[in-house]
Design a protein around this motif. Structure first.
Motif, short mmCIF file in Angstrom:
data_model
loop_
_atom_site.label_atom_id
_atom_site.label_comp_id
_atom_site.label_asym_id
_atom_site.label_seq_id
_atom_site.Cartn_x
_atom_site.Cartn_y
_atom_site.Cartn_z
N VAL A 30 58.19 25.30 35.91
CA VAL A 30 57.26 24.69 34.96
C VAL A 30 57.96 24.19 33.70
O VAL A 30 57.78 23.05 33.29
CB VAL A 30 56.15 25.69 34.57
N PHE A 31 58.75 25.05 33.05
CA PHE A 31 59.42 24.65 31.81
C PHE A 31 60.81 25.25 31.74
O PHE A 31 61.10 26.24 32.40
CB PHE A 31 58.60 25.03 30.58
N GLU A 32 61.65 24.61 30.92
CA GLU A 32 63.02 25.08 30.76
C GLU A 32 63.08 26.28 29.82
O GLU A 32 62.39 26.31 28.81
CB GLU A 32 63.92 23.98 30.20
N SER A 33 63.93 27.23 30.17
CA SER A 33 64.23 28.38 29.32
C SER A 33 65.73 28.56 29.31
O SER A 33 66.41 28.26 30.28
CB SER A 33 63.58 29.65 29.86
N LYS B 26 84.70 43.45 27.50
CA LYS B 26 86.03 42.97 27.86
C LYS B 26 86.32 43.14 29.36
O LYS B 26 87.10 42.39 29.93
CB LYS B 26 87.09 43.74 27.04
N ALA B 27 85.67 44.12 30.00
CA ALA B 27 85.85 44.35 31.43
C ALA B 27 84.87 43.53 32.28
O ALA B 27 84.72 43.78 33.47
CB ALA B 27 85.69 45.84 31.74
N ASN B 28 84.18 42.57 31.66
CA ASN B 28 83.17 41.73 32.33
C ASN B 28 82.00 42.55 32.87
O ASN B 28 81.40 42.20 33.89
CB ASN B 28 83.77 40.86 33.42
N ARG B 29 81.68 43.64 32.19
CA ARG B 29 80.50 44.43 32.52
C ARG B 29 79.38 44.02 31.58
O ARG B 29 79.60 43.77 30.40
CB ARG B 29 80.78 45.93 32.42
N THR B 30 78.19 43.94 32.13
CA THR B 30 77.04 43.50 31.33
C THR B 30 76.71 44.52 30.24
O THR B 30 76.73 45.72 30.47
CB THR B 30 75.81 43.29 32.22
N ILE B 31 76.42 43.99 29.06
CA ILE B 31 75.99 44.84 27.96
C ILE B 31 74.63 44.41 27.42
O ILE B 31 74.04 45.12 26.61
CB ILE B 31 77.03 44.90 26.81
N GLY B 32 74.13 43.29 27.88
CA GLY B 32 72.81 42.85 27.44
C GLY B 32 72.56 41.39 27.78
O GLY B 32 73.40 40.71 28.36
N TYR B 33 71.38 40.96 27.38
CA TYR B 33 71.00 39.56 27.56
C TYR B 33 70.01 39.19 26.47
O TYR B 33 69.46 40.06 25.80
CB TYR B 33 70.39 39.31 28.95
N ALA B 34 69.79 37.91 26.30
CA ALA B 34 68.80 37.45 25.32
C ALA B 34 68.20 36.13 25.78
O ALA B 34 68.89 35.28 26.34
CB ALA B 34 69.46 37.25 23.95
N LYS B 35 66.90 36.01 25.55
CA LYS B 35 66.24 34.72 25.76
C LYS B 35 66.40 33.94 24.47
O LYS B 35 65.96 34.39 23.41
CB LYS B 35 64.77 34.91 26.10
N ILE B 36 67.05 32.81 24.55
CA ILE B 36 67.32 32.00 23.37
C ILE B 36 66.17 31.06 23.07
O ILE B 36 65.80 30.88 21.92
CB ILE B 36 68.64 31.20 23.55
N SER B 37 65.59 30.47 24.11
CA SER B 37 64.49 29.53 23.86
C SER B 37 63.69 29.26 25.12
O SER B 37 64.14 29.51 26.23
CB SER B 37 65.03 28.20 23.32
N GLN B 38 62.51 28.74 24.88
CA GLN B 38 61.63 28.26 25.94
C GLN B 38 61.11 26.92 25.49
O GLN B 38 60.63 26.79 24.37
CB GLN B 38 60.48 29.24 26.14
N GLY B 39 61.24 25.92 26.35
CA GLY B 39 60.88 24.57 25.95
C GLY B 39 59.80 23.95 26.80
O GLY B 39 58.89 24.63 27.26
N GLY B 40 59.96 22.67 27.02
CA GLY B 40 59.00 21.91 27.81
C GLY B 40 59.50 21.70 29.22
O GLY B 40 60.41 22.37 29.68
N VAL B 41 58.91 20.72 29.89
CA VAL B 41 59.24 20.49 31.29
C VAL B 41 60.62 19.86 31.50
O VAL B 41 61.17 19.93 32.59
CB VAL B 41 58.17 19.62 32.00
N SER B 42 61.19 19.26 30.45
CA SER B 42 62.48 18.59 30.65
C SER B 42 63.54 18.93 29.61
O SER B 42 64.62 18.36 29.63
CB SER B 42 62.27 17.07 30.67
N SER B 43 63.25 19.88 28.70
CA SER B 43 64.27 20.25 27.73
C SER B 43 63.90 21.55 27.02
O SER B 43 62.76 21.98 27.03
CB SER B 43 64.48 19.15 26.69
#
Length: 141
Positions: free
Chosen positions: A38-41, A49-66
């Protein structure tokens, strides 16, 4: 005046090693729901440093094309988490996995800023319901 603290907050986020774009895709795809068509996120995956995940974040949610990926907000999460690596990801509701010129320019700008912060930009995934494109695998980083 605000007080800023350096502390670890426990969460249920899995601490796993990311060794390939497919590993990253498998983790990041979980952040999306039925709205992937439906929309871009835009999300980031933060790694140590060992390429192990430490977290994530949603930066933005937009429209259907950006959507907007603000480099200052990305940098804040990277610094706050003391990440050594970051993987960018956004979806294309159209299911066209080819990066646009804007996607490429944004990736270059973020890579330049991460270099200043001594953080490695490991990949930028463009995903859809059916698959993904890794800019690292395609030699676009």
């Amino acid at each position: 005046m605000k007080l800023f603290e350096l502390k670890k907050i426990q969460s249920e986020f899995p601490n796993v090693k990311v060794t390939s774009s497919n590993d990253a895709y498998s983790l990041i795809k979980q952040f999306y729901g039925d709205d992937i068509d439906v929309f871009e996120s835009f999300f980031i995956l933060l790694l140590n440093k060992a390429n192990r995940t430490i977290g994530y974040a949603k930066i933005s949610q937009g429209g259907v094309s950006s959507t907007i990926a603000d480099i200052k907000i990305i940098s804040k999460y990277v610094i706050d988490s003391l990440a050594s690596g970051v993987i960018l990801c956004h979806n294309h509701p159209s299911n066209n996995l080819e990066p646009s010129d804007i996607d490429k320019k944004l990736t270059k700008n973020i890579k330049d800023i991460m270099k200043i912060l001594d953080v490695q930009l490991l990949d930028h995934l463009i995903i859809s319901r059916d698959g993904y494109l890794s800019m690292a695998d395609e030699g676009l980083l």
